[in-house]
Design a protein around this motif. Sequence first.
Motif, PDB file in Angstrom:
ATOM      1  N   ASP A  86       0.820  -1.207   0.000  1.00 53.42           N
ATOM      2  CA  ASP A  86       0.000   0.000   0.000  1.00 53.42           C
ATOM      3  C   ASP A  86       0.858   1.263   0.000  1.00 53.42           C
ATOM      4  OD1 ASP A  86       1.018   0.155   2.552  1.00 53.42           O
ATOM      5  OD2 ASP A  86      -0.870  -0.364   3.551  1.00 53.42           O
ATOM      6  N   ALA A  87       0.186   2.406  -0.021  1.00 51.87           N
ATOM      7  CA  ALA A  87       0.872   3.689  -0.092  1.00 51.87           C
ATOM      8  C   ALA A  87       1.700   3.959   1.154  1.00 51.87           C
ATOM      9  CB  ALA A  87      -0.148   4.803  -0.306  1.00 51.87           C
ATOM     10  N   VAL A  88       1.232   3.493   2.328  1.00 53.11           N
ATOM     11  CA  VAL A  88       1.989   3.705   3.563  1.00 53.11           C
ATOM     12  C   VAL A  88       3.355   3.035   3.471  1.00 53.11           C
ATOM     13  CG1 VAL A  88       2.058   3.218   6.035  1.00 53.11           C
ATOM     14  CG2 VAL A  88      -0.088   3.974   4.968  1.00 53.11           C
ATOM     15  N   PHE A  89       3.379   1.803   2.988  1.00 52.57           N
ATOM     16  CA  PHE A  89       4.640   1.075   2.826  1.00 52.57           C
ATOM     17  C   PHE A  89       5.547   1.831   1.863  1.00 52.57           C
ATOM     18  CE2 PHE A  89       7.342  -1.909   0.577  1.00 52.57           C
ATOM     19  CZ  PHE A  89       7.872  -2.695   1.584  1.00 52.57           C
ATOM     20  N   ARG A  90       4.994   2.282   0.753  1.00 46.28           N
ATOM     21  CA  ARG A  90       5.796   2.962  -0.259  1.00 46.28           C
ATOM     22  C   ARG A  90       6.364   4.274   0.272  1.00 46.28           C
ATOM     23  NH1 ARG A  90       1.354   1.574  -5.029  1.00 46.28           N
ATOM     24  NH2 ARG A  90       2.164  -0.528  -5.502  1.00 46.28           N
ATOM     25  N   ARG A  91       5.581   5.019   1.052  1.00 46.67           N
ATOM     26  CA  ARG A  91       6.078   6.261   1.631  1.00 46.67           C
ATOM     27  C   ARG A  91       7.174   5.989   2.661  1.00 46.67           C
ATOM     28  NH1 ARG A  91       3.213  11.093   1.536  1.00 46.67           N
ATOM     29  NH2 ARG A  91       3.481  11.406   3.785  1.00 46.67           N
ATOM     30  N   ASN A  92       7.017   4.918   3.404  1.00 47.14           N
ATOM     31  CA  ASN A  92       8.039   4.581   4.394  1.00 47.14           C
ATOM     32  C   ASN A  92       9.355   4.177   3.724  1.00 47.14           C
ATOM     33  OD1 ASN A  92       6.395   5.163   6.575  1.00 47.14           O
ATOM     34  ND2 ASN A  92       5.700   3.047   6.838  1.00 47.14           N
ATOM     35  N   VAL A  93       9.263   3.519   2.574  1.00 44.49           N
ATOM     36  CA  VAL A  93      10.477   3.193   1.817  1.00 44.49           C
ATOM     37  C   VAL A  93      11.138   4.477   1.331  1.00 44.49           C
ATOM     38  CG1 VAL A  93      11.342   2.147  -0.315  1.00 44.49           C
ATOM     39  CG2 VAL A  93       9.754   0.871   1.136  1.00 44.49           C
ATOM     40  N   ALA A  94      10.329   5.418   0.839  1.00 45.92           N
ATOM     41  CA  ALA A  94      10.879   6.701   0.395  1.00 45.92           C
ATOM     42  C   ALA A  94      11.554   7.423   1.557  1.00 45.92           C
ATOM     43  CB  ALA A  94       9.770   7.562  -0.209  1.00 45.92           C
ATOM     44  N   ARG A  95      10.953   7.331   2.748  1.00 48.48           N
ATOM     45  CA  ARG A  95      11.549   7.974   3.915  1.00 48.48           C
ATOM     46  C   ARG A  95      12.880   7.331   4.286  1.00 48.48           C
ATOM     47  NH1 ARG A  95       8.025   8.317   9.292  1.00 48.48           N
ATOM     48  NH2 ARG A  95       8.343   6.058   9.160  1.00 48.48           N
ATOM     49  N   ALA A  96      13.030   6.052   4.014  1.00 47.70           N
ATOM     50  CA  ALA A  96      14.305   5.393   4.300  1.00 47.70           C
ATOM     51  C   ALA A  96      15.438   6.050   3.514  1.00 47.70           C
ATOM     52  CB  ALA A  96      14.212   3.901   3.966  1.00 47.70           C
ATOM     53  N   PHE A  97      15.173   6.361   2.243  1.00 48.30           N
ATOM     54  CA  PHE A  97      16.179   7.083   1.454  1.00 48.30           C
ATOM     55  C   PHE A  97      16.482   8.448   2.087  1.00 48.30           C
ATOM     56  CE2 PHE A  97      14.393   4.466  -2.141  1.00 48.30           C
ATOM     57  CZ  PHE A  97      15.553   3.784  -2.434  1.00 48.30           C
ATOM     58  N   TRP A  98      15.420   9.146   2.479  1.00 46.03           N
ATOM     59  CA  TRP A  98      15.604  10.490   3.017  1.00 46.03           C
ATOM     60  C   TRP A  98      16.369  10.461   4.343  1.00 46.03           C
ATOM     61  CZ3 TRP A  98      15.621  15.130   1.229  1.00 46.03           C
ATOM     62  CH2 TRP A  98      15.574  16.222   2.091  1.00 46.03           C
ATOM     63  N   ASP A  99      16.042   9.525   5.198  1.00 48.41           N
ATOM     64  CA  ASP A  99      16.721   9.435   6.492  1.00 48.41           C
ATOM     65  C   ASP A  99      18.219   9.208   6.315  1.00 48.41           C
ATOM     66  OD1 ASP A  99      14.426   9.881   7.978  1.00 48.41           O
ATOM     67  OD2 ASP A  99      13.979   7.746   8.235  1.00 48.41           O
ATOM     68  N   LEU A 100      18.569   8.304   5.408  1.00 56.17           N
ATOM     69  CA  LEU A 100      19.985   8.013   5.180  1.00 56.17           C
ATOM     70  C   LEU A 100      20.702   9.214   4.567  1.00 56.17           C
ATOM     71  CD1 LEU A 100      19.570   4.384   3.809  1.00 56.17           C
ATOM     72  CD2 LEU A 100      20.675   5.007   5.964  1.00 56.17           C
ATOM     73  N   SER A 101      20.034   9.900   3.651  1.00 53.99           N
ATOM     74  CA  SER A 101      20.660  11.083   3.047  1.00 53.99           C
ATOM     75  C   SER A 101      20.826  12.193   4.080  1.00 53.99           C
ATOM     76  CB  SER A 101      19.835  11.571   1.854  1.00 53.99           C
ATOM     77  OG  SER A 101      18.581  12.071   2.261  1.00 53.99           O
ATOM     78  N   GLN A 102      19.872  12.296   5.018  1.00 59.04           N
ATOM     79  CA  GLN A 102      19.999  13.289   6.076  1.00 59.04           C
ATOM     80  C   GLN A 102      21.159  12.963   7.011  1.00 59.04           C
ATOM     81  OE1 GLN A 102      18.433  15.997   4.860  1.00 59.04           O
ATOM     82  NE2 GLN A 102      17.844  16.436   6.997  1.00 59.04           N
ATOM     83  N   ASP A 103      21.388  11.680   7.240  1.00 58.64           N
ATOM     84  CA  ASP A 103      22.558  11.293   8.036  1.00 58.64           C
ATOM     85  C   ASP A 103      23.827  11.872   7.411  1.00 58.64           C
ATOM     86  OD1 ASP A 103      21.085   9.861   9.870  1.00 58.64           O
ATOM     87  OD2 ASP A 103      21.390   7.926   8.887  1.00 58.64           O
TER      88      ASP A 103
END
Length: 732
Positions: free
Chosen positions: A83-100
């Motif tokens: 679902d969309a929640v899973f897909r958004r959470n995957v997108a956030r994984a990219f963002w979290d790592l880039s923010q690190d």
Amino acid sequence: MHPRSGPFSVYTEEAEFYDVPGGELADVLRPFAAGLVMCAGRMLAVLGYRDAARYGEEPLDRAAPDAAGTVLVLLPAECDARDAVFRRNVARAFWDLSQDLAESRAPIARCGAERWALTQMLELATRVCAATDGELLAWGASLPKENESAWQLHEDAWQLVVEGAEYSIPEARSAGGEDADDPSPVSEPEGGWDTPRFWFSPYSFVTPREAQRGHPAWADNPGNDAPIAADRAAELLRLGDTTNPWRTYKERHLHGGALAEVLTPQAAQLLAVAADELAEQGYADVLHYGDRLFEREDDDEYGGWDESFLGQLPPICDGQSAAWRLAMVRSVEDLAQDLRAGRAPIPTTTAEELAFHLILGHAKELLDYLDDEDFARGYGLPTAEKFTARHRQWGALSEAFLQDEDVLYHYDQDLQQVVTDPEHPANKQLGIGDLRPRAWFAPFGNVRPRDAARGFAPEIMEQIAAGDPAAFFASTPGLTDGAAPPPPAVDVPKALTEEYEHFVALAQHRFFSEQCAIEMAASVERLLTAFLDHPSLIPGHIWPLNPRVRTTGDQWLLVDDDFALRGHEALWRLNADRSDADARSWTRRLLLDCANYALANYGRSEMDLYRQGPPPAPLDQDLADTLSTRLAELGRLTTVSGTLQHLLAQHGLSVKDLAQAAILPTDLLQSWIRGAQPSPTQIIRCAPVLQLSEDVLLEALQGRRNRFEWPLPTPPKDTVRHPGNDPEDEDG
């Protein structure tokens, strides 16, 4: 135990049980490489949020045309219906790592989703090199310093993907916990603990992220508010783009990663401008000098005359023909076209390797003048200060695109004897090979050759056609001397010429094996049938078929048990290991003698005696003359003629195409096809466009077929049943 401070401060006590990196972040990711990974993560995050908004709860159809350019297609197939929640959470994984990385922390994955995301970031990071310096700086990346030689993404970065991390999630740990006296073992599920259904279970050796952190503010409107435009992110990451810029290499292990890592678009633009200017100089030299000797200044014995393209070539090239020079300039232009098309400029020949060196040298010269804004503007290039270190990787360019730099030995007077003699002991010991200009246009074995029929710009050929014949044929005197062979006196059937060439080729096999013998026996019957070409002259009726010599398909052959055939004056035993010229002469003598046998025995063969009918009708009185003329026409099929026809067909060239590239009259080449003998200086002009060494054509003049360029046919696998091997013989 790893310190829980600095860029790796997220480790817990359990980190000591895993092979995790530590120390300084630069030990794993140098600053510029870290910036590339960060930018890749942000781009993937933008595209991930875009895809989540676009698809919502809709399952992904991987076959749909628009699916290829999505982040969703990078996910495992079992995620297609998420679902969309899973897909958004995957997108956030990219963002979290880039923010690190943006905050100088190591991008340590805290769960399976982040581990997968980090893998994608590392794999795609080098594609970000195609961005401009301004874009990279705007996105928070730093540029490599002038003398920073090891800024590229190296294998050390993969230490960040911790092996076995999935076994630290709560579901994978013993049911009784670590403090239980008798912990219950946990069976690993099908697919393992790193399957997407466990992706958001936290790893125990790192501190988890704040659960209430939410998504970035721009996530609900990634098309307008994202820090990187989605279209630009998709363009740089090339998601769904299957184009391989390294396709010239045949073998995958020779392919590089992202082309922009070593050759940025800005650097490619500079090299293309340099190549265009060199090609312009080169075509001007071809038009001016033609075939005439290029005479150097006294102080320019070994290249470097900047005002002339020919002057930049090694002195050994000074006496080459106009056709050779034209092909040399075309080598420069071919690399320029690669550069403009976004392909890796991989030289496919020795000529192109030298052309690459010339392009690289001229690019450096141009760069020295780009301080002048007007000069830079005239070439459509940025000024010199815009060419930062990553756009000037001269050594890396040579290492990436050249197989070696042996061609430069031609500029060293002390090495001339070595590089011009393939048989020289030092040449063999160093593995140099044939570096004589005569072999410069033969493609390397590990690359895909260029299209030989690509031709030249019409305006160039028009100028050459209008040029001074005395200049363009200075190295090939006597082009108009001697009459061309007359057209064929009779129409020779195509089946006859094809079978003639097939039989001639079989007679050149090194070993007269059983397969070769059977195929020659079958071929000689087809050859005689096509040569006689008369309904009353059937070879199988003239020469009794031998039931003891047959193919596995039970076809009886025309020859006897010793693979011999009776002629009018001789017994012709089939054999091989002949030169091309000898095979042709021998085949025509066989045809002549067997034709005379057929004519002399017309109406008196064993088959005629068995028939017991009225005598056959007399043969046409002109048949003997027709056969004699037909035989003469076969005599025009020389080694040169056969070689040229094979190469023209192989490369998709017409005789006119070949004549144009060789700068020779079309009628002259047509005469070679019809059997006229060219001079050595004439025929070697064809070598560059035919993509082979001049030696191949010179050997053809001597009646020797080059079996690499014109392979011999392979006889089909078969067996022959000799007397004593036939079951019927054993019964008798």
